[in-house]
Design an enzyme around this catalytic site. Structure first.
Site, PDB file in Angstrom:
ATOM      1  N   CYS A  13       0.789  -1.223   0.276  1.00  0.00           N
ATOM      2  CA  CYS A  13       0.132  -0.111   0.053  1.00  0.00           C
ATOM      3  C   CYS A  13       0.757   1.412  -0.377  1.00  0.00           C
ATOM      4  O   CYS A  13       1.502   1.232  -0.449  1.00  0.00           O
ATOM      5  CB  CYS A  13      -0.885   0.438   1.273  1.00  0.00           C
ATOM      6  SG  CYS A  13      -0.257   0.113   2.400  1.00  0.00           S
ATOM      7  N   ASN A  16       2.246   1.836   3.863  1.00  0.00           N
ATOM      8  CA  ASN A  16       2.038   0.043   4.959  1.00  0.00           C
ATOM      9  C   ASN A  16       1.805   0.136   6.455  1.00  0.00           C
ATOM     10  O   ASN A  16       3.186  -0.174   7.233  1.00  0.00           O
ATOM     11  CB  ASN A  16       4.331   0.015   4.578  1.00  0.00           C
ATOM     12  CG  ASN A  16       4.165  -1.773   5.745  1.00  0.00           C
ATOM     13  OD1 ASN A  16       5.892  -1.966   5.648  1.00  0.00           O
ATOM     14  ND2 ASN A  16       3.547  -2.173   5.092  1.00  0.00           N
ATOM     15  N   CYS A  18      -2.081   0.629   6.537  1.00  0.00           N
ATOM     16  CA  CYS A  18      -3.272   0.416   7.505  1.00  0.00           C
ATOM     17  C   CYS A  18      -3.306  -0.829   6.735  1.00  0.00           C
ATOM     18  O   CYS A  18      -4.197  -1.800   7.062  1.00  0.00           O
ATOM     19  CB  CYS A  18      -4.150   1.830   6.934  1.00  0.00           C
ATOM     20  SG  CYS A  18      -3.618   3.497   8.004  1.00  0.00           S
ATOM     21  N   ARG A  19      -3.583  -0.606   5.435  1.00  0.00           N
ATOM     22  CA  ARG A  19      -3.881  -1.513   4.258  1.00  0.00           C
ATOM     23  C   ARG A  19      -3.089  -2.854   4.689  1.00  0.00           C
ATOM     24  O   ARG A  19      -3.435  -4.232   4.929  1.00  0.00           O
ATOM     25  CB  ARG A  19      -3.884  -1.125   3.128  1.00  0.00           C
ATOM     26  CG  ARG A  19      -5.422   0.063   3.367  1.00  0.00           C
ATOM     27  CD  ARG A  19      -5.992  -0.115   2.103  1.00  0.00           C
ATOM     28  NE  ARG A  19      -4.641   1.656   1.784  1.00  0.00           N
ATOM     29  CZ  ARG A  19      -4.456   2.414   0.161  1.00  0.00           C
ATOM     30  NH1 ARG A  19      -5.101   1.849  -0.945  1.00  0.00           N
ATOM     31  NH2 ARG A  19      -3.582   2.867   0.578  1.00  0.00           N
ATOM     32  N   SER A  20      -1.775  -3.018   4.071  1.00  0.00           N
ATOM     33  CA  SER A  20      -1.543  -3.616   3.856  1.00  0.00           C
ATOM     34  C   SER A  20      -1.312  -4.686   4.961  1.00  0.00           C
ATOM     35  O   SER A  20      -0.560  -5.651   4.753  1.00  0.00           O
ATOM     36  CB  SER A  20       0.220  -3.320   2.886  1.00  0.00           C
ATOM     37  OG  SER A  20       1.158  -2.669   4.024  1.00  0.00           O
ATOM     38  N   ASP A 132      -8.035   3.768   0.665  1.00  0.00           N
ATOM     39  CA  ASP A 132      -7.398   4.424   1.947  1.00  0.00           C
ATOM     40  C   ASP A 132      -8.457   4.371   2.985  1.00  0.00           C
ATOM     41  O   ASP A 132      -8.820   5.808   3.129  1.00  0.00           O
ATOM     42  CB  ASP A 132      -6.389   5.278   1.222  1.00  0.00           C
ATOM     43  CG  ASP A 132      -5.021   5.674   2.680  1.00  0.00           C
ATOM     44  OD1 ASP A 132      -5.116   5.303   3.662  1.00  0.00           O
ATOM     45  OD2 ASP A 132      -5.045   6.418   2.485  1.00  0.00           O
TER      46      ASP A 132
HETATM   47  P1  4NP Z   1      -1.395   2.876   4.161  1.00  0.00           P
HETATM   48  O1  4NP Z   1      -2.575   4.174   4.725  1.00  0.00           O
HETATM   49  O2  4NP Z   1      -1.638   3.242   3.052  1.00  0.00           O
HETATM   50  O3  4NP Z   1      -2.933   1.583   3.547  1.00  0.00           O
HETATM   51  O4  4NP Z   1      -0.747   2.863   4.666  1.00  0.00           O
HETATM   52  C1  4NP Z   1      -1.331   5.215   4.035  1.00  0.00           C
HETATM   53  C2  4NP Z   1      -0.578   5.569   5.686  1.00  0.00           C
HETATM   54  C3  4NP Z   1      -0.247   7.241   5.346  1.00  0.00           C
HETATM   55  C4  4NP Z   1      -0.518   7.880   4.968  1.00  0.00           C
HETATM   56  C5  4NP Z   1      -1.133   7.327   3.722  1.00  0.00           C
HETATM   57  C6  4NP Z   1      -1.692   5.809   2.913  1.00  0.00           C
HETATM   58  N1  4NP Z   1       0.059   8.749   4.839  1.00  0.00           N
HETATM   59  O5  4NP Z   1      -0.025   9.980   3.575  1.00  0.00           O
HETATM   60  O6  4NP Z   1       0.951   9.524   5.973  1.00  0.00           O
END
Ligand code: 4NP
Length: 161
Positions: A13, A16, A18-20, A132
């Site tokens: 993702c 790294n 939240c989703r992955s 996201d």
């Molecule tokens: P992820 O979510 O890609 O599912 O881990 C996010 C976590 C942090 C950010 C963006 C998406 N960020 O911009 O910090």
């Protein structure tokens, strides 16, 4: 699966956190439940570097814990274009933006499959992305959990076919 070499799976993702990591934890859980841990190598990473070294977002940890999955030992790392495309058999981005980024960084197209393409219950052309949940409310994480569980089940079925 006819040979003994584990299938290596990398969930990707943006951050790294939240989703992955949630996909990593869910797929690991399903694999363990079915006694197939020796058949898979499972990891996750982000295309961005903001959260490198951090544990998953507390909301991902919580939704996983509600379902008896422990994410607390995971730590974020960034996708490595030099080593990951050769080390992993399946590289699974959570959305089309991360899919584009993986291809841009030279990952062979044949190894890259969108996470939701494994969800047999949806029309992936209409909703190809795991959204996201970072900036949304906590219910976003429940929805993402359900989405990831369906896709992980589909992926495990495909790996065993
Ligand atoms: P992820 O979510 O890609 O599912 O881990 C996010 C976590 C942090 C950010 C963006 C998406 N960020 O911009 O910090």
């Amino acid at each position: 699966m006819s040979n003994d070499k584990p299938i290596s799976v990398l969930f990707v993702c943006l951050g790294n956190i939240c989703r992955s990591p949630l996909a990593d934890g869910i797929f690991t859980h399903l694999v363990n439940q079915q006694g197939l841990a020796h058949k898979f190598h499972i990891d996750s990473c982000g295309t961005g570097a903001w959260h490198v070294g951090n544990p998953p977002d507390p909301r991902s940890i919580l939704v996983a814990a509600k379902n008896n999955i422990d994410l607390t030992n995971l730590r974020a790392r960034q996708f490595d274009a030099d080593t990951d495309p050769t080390e992993f058999d399946w590289i699974i981005p959570m959305d089309t933006a991360n899919h584009r980024e993986l291809i841009k960084q030279g990952t062979p197209t044949a190894k890259v499959r969108l996470m939701r393409s494994f969800d047999q219950t949806i029309t992936t052309k209409k909703s190809p992305d795991v959204p996201d949940p970072y900036y949304g409310g906590d219910d976003g994480f429940d929805k993402v959990y359900e989405m990831l569980m369906r896709a992980c089940k589909g992926m495990l079925a495909k790996a065993q076919a």
